[in-house]
Design an enzyme around this catalytic site. Structure first.
Site, PDB file in Angstrom:
ATOM      1  CE1 TYR A 119      -4.014  -2.075   4.994  1.00 64.05           C
ATOM      2  CE2 TYR A 119      -3.532   0.226   4.495  1.00 64.05           C
ATOM      3  CZ  TYR A 119      -3.776  -1.069   4.070  1.00 64.05           C
ATOM      4  OH  TYR A 119      -3.772  -1.362   2.724  1.00 64.05           O
ATOM      5  CB  SER A 124      -0.846  -0.018   1.279  1.00 62.09           C
ATOM      6  OG  SER A 124      -1.406   1.252   1.523  1.00 62.09           O
TER       7      SER A 124
END
Ligand code: NDP
Length: 271
Positions: A146, A133
């Site tokens: 995250y 990501s």
């Protein structure tokens, strides 16, 4: 010519689903894994075989890879993609939720790499594509756990690449920015489960404001195309960030430094 064999995790929706479909369209036989079998059945075809599993279940992963090898004799590509985003302030996310984030996003990827690497080493070829990501290189308020999980994947990927390159295996990262899938709605649902004191209200409102822009973001097909390119290219980029804003966010963090970057993000998130 022998058909190439791929295993894609998180194939029941979003990026994984789009990737499974595109790889199959391009000549691969795809084992498509996730928990929701009803969703996987929607993409079953002559070239897509659904596999029901939870990435925290090590035995299920070993059984799956054994099934791939016993039926097809080889595995050419692993796309590690299954994951989700645990939002919430570090002070407030429970340790149980934090452990689960790592179980799925980090150890899930590692379990699959450990299961396929012996076969890839034996066949002296293989490509692993780890979906990370933009949060694999930056970290912003509310995304801490995250981002930590995606930073961990980036570090593990860089390590394993050097360990297996002599066996004809390449391991690469694809780092998406915001992509329109089920990811953001699930993140917002999870955020509701975290109890934040009122002192954090501005941050929570800012997170919602940031994520409601998601409807304007691109669909998962652009990431699927990047995965396909990474499997075809004999020397793919080790880290491919897209769309453009995913590259720019990392450049901005590098240019601004940590404090100024945090200030800019706070302004952008309106708190
Ligand atoms: P989706 O929510 O649409 O898809 C996530 C997939 O992961 C689903 O197929 C889900 O299937 C699967 N999954 C989740 N938990 C598990 C589990 N425990 N075991 C097995 N499968 C699981 O999101 P995306 O397609 O957007 O996300 C895919 C990847 O892309 C993730 O790693 C995410 O971090 C990354 N990413 C996404 C971005 C975005 O903006 N969309 C941005 C940056 C990165 P099921 O529930 O059926 O098991």
């Amino acid at each position: 010519m022998t058909q190439r064999i791929a295993l894609v995790t998180g194939a029941s929706s979003g990026i994984g689903r789009a990737t499974a479909l595109l790889l199959a369209e391009n000549g691969y036989y795809v084992f498509a894994a996730a928990r929701r079998m009803d969703r996987l059945e929607q993409i079953r075809s002559d070239d897509i075989e659904p596999i029901e599993l939870d990435v925290i279940d090590e035995d299920a992963i070993c059984r799956t890879v054994n099934h791939v090898i016993s039926t097809k004799g080889r595995i050419d590509v692993l796309v590690n993609n299954a994951g989700y985003g645990q939002l919430g302030a570090i002070e407030c996310v429970s340790m149980e939720a934090a452990h689960r984030q790592f179980e799925v996003n980090v150890f899930g990827y590692v379990r699959f790499m450990q299961a396929v690497l012996p076969h890839m080493r034996e066949q002296k070829s293989g490509r692993i594509v780890n979906i990370t990501s933009v949060m694999g290189k930056i970290s912003t308020p509310g995304f801490g756990w995250y981002a930590a999980s995606k930073h961990a994947i980036e570090a593990l990927t860089d390590a394993v690449r050097g360990e297996v390159m002599e066996f004809g295996i390449d391991v690469v990262l694809i780092a998406p920015g915001l992509i329109k899938t089920e990811f953001v709605p699930k993140q917002l649902e999870l955020l509701k489960t975290v109890a934040h004191p009122t002192a954090y209200q501005k941050i929570i409102t800012g997170l919602y404001a940031l994520l409601v822009n998601e409807p304007t973001s691109p669909g998962p097909e652009i990431i699927a195309q990047a995965v396909l390119d990474a499997t075809k290219n004999s020397s793919p980029p080790v880290r491919h960030a897209l769309p453009l804003d995913a590259k720019m966010a990392v450049a901005a963090r590098w240019l601004f430094g940590a404090r100024l970057f945090a200030w800019v993000i706070r302004r952008q998130m309106k708190f």
